[in-house]
Design an enzyme around this catalytic site. Structure first.
Site, short mmCIF file in Angstrom:
data_model
loop_
_atom_site.label_atom_id
_atom_site.label_comp_id
_atom_site.label_asym_id
_atom_site.label_seq_id
_atom_site.Cartn_x
_atom_site.Cartn_y
_atom_site.Cartn_z
N THR A 60 0.87 -1.18 0.00
CA THR A 60 0.00 0.00 0.00
C THR A 60 0.90 1.22 0.00
OG1 THR A 60 -1.78 -1.12 1.18
CG2 THR A 60 -1.76 1.27 1.26
N LYS A 80 -7.76 1.55 -2.66
CA LYS A 80 -7.36 1.13 -1.32
C LYS A 80 -7.44 2.28 -0.32
CE LYS A 80 -5.50 -1.14 2.12
NZ LYS A 80 -4.18 -1.78 2.11
N LYS A 98 -0.89 5.05 8.49
CA LYS A 98 -0.18 5.18 7.22
C LYS A 98 -1.18 5.36 6.07
CE LYS A 98 2.04 2.24 3.82
NZ LYS A 98 2.45 0.86 3.50
#
Length: 324
Positions: free
Chosen positions: A96, A171, A246
């Protein structure tokens, strides 16, 4: 048809993913900087490579699962991963990372004569171990079709989201929804505690009414209503708070760059960054309810929380490492 897969990054996510490919009949040659992680992957049937470049050499498909975009770009451009692979190799990055970094990695792979997809995952360590991940892929449709059998071996759903970078875009949008909804669910439980409402009563209503969401019915932030949620294990992570911080940071950066008025997303990013830097460093992201209680002046041992049936297990979280 079986494939030869080079797999770089065999941590808490990558290790089980590589093992799933082995179970599906693929030959997997793997590498990780941490010897213990590589040894665990070998125990699961992965062949050990001496370097990332060696893992890519001779592979039909190279999968990477790394902490951040800078690691992916360094591996692609500076550490010989692209140069070591045969022409036309398909590179699938499941990390990611920032959308811009994903597009840069994609361009680097194409410039080296390869094909590429960004294919981040949702489902956490539990999903990686169970082979139930969801993959969100960006890149050419033909490359997605080539990768889909491998993605299906590691998960239960793979979605082609569009051109390069679209997987990462999906995502971070998905996880912005998740982060905001977990904060909302946690605030609702703390409010319910202050009003003398039991956790079970609130869950029984909201889980079958308009408040229903994944953060409530699967990853419930209080112990009891959902026996399998991290709250019942002292918030030992399924999806660790630093990883949520994050992902929300990536979403916040994208929102600012695009001029999007994402007030709740930006606030959620700040809350999770603060939580991850403090007591949430080794806890599941649902543990943010503890920070909300603290700011509200209550705790699991307070009269409000005791009246609601909160478990003392919330006050003594099991120490556990943060998933990679």
């Amino acid at each position: 048809m079986s494939s030869v897969v080079g797999f770089v990054g065999l941590g808490h996510m990558g290790g089980p993913m590589a093992a799933s490919l082995v179970k599906a009949g693929h030959r997997v040659v793997g590498y990780d900087l941490v010897p213990g992680l590589l040894a665990s992957a070998v125990d699961a049937g992965v062949e050990a490579a001496a370097s990332a470049a060696e893992a890519a050499s001779g592979a039909d498909v190279v999968i990477t699962m790394l902490p951040a975009g800078r690691h992916v770009l360094a591996l692609y451009r500076e550490e010989g991963l692209l140069a070591s692979a045969a022409p036309g190799t398909l590179f699938v990055d499941c990390s990611t990372i920032d959308v811009a970094d994903a597009r840069t990695a994609h361009e680097a792979a194409l410039a080296a004569g390869h094909r590429a997809l960004d294919a981040p995952v949702s489902g956490g360590v539990v999903g990686a171990e169970a082979g139930t991940l969801t993959f969100m892929a960006g890149g050419e449709a033909a490359d997605f079709a080539r990768a889909e059998p491998l993605l299906s071996a590691m998960g239960r759903k793979a979605v082609h989201c569009g051109a390069a970078g679209s997987g990462q875009a999906a995502k971070i949008c998905n996880n912005m929804i998740l982060g905001i909804s977990m904060i909302a669910v946690s605030e609702a439980f703390v409010l319910g505690e202050s009003l003398g409402l039991s956790h079970q009563a609130l869950f029984d209503v909201a889980s079958t009414a308009s408040g229903q969401c994944w953060a409530l019915t699967v990853n419930c932030p209080v112990p009891g209503p959902v026996p399998g949620s991290p709250a019942g294990r002292g918030y030992a992570p399924g999806f660790a708070a630093p990883l949520m911080a994050k992902d929300l940071g990536l979403a916040a950066n994208a929102a600012r760059a695009g001029g999007v008025d994402a007030e709740l997303g930006l606030r959620a990013a700040r809350m999770y960054a603060e939580f991850a830097d403090a007591e949430g460093a080794d806890r599941d992201f649902s543990g943010i309810i503890r920070a909300i209680r603290e700011r509200s002046g209550s705790s699991p041992g307070s009269p409000e929380a005791s009246a609601s049936g909160a478990s003392l297990s919330e006050a003594s979280p099991t120490q556990n490492g943060t998933p990679a």
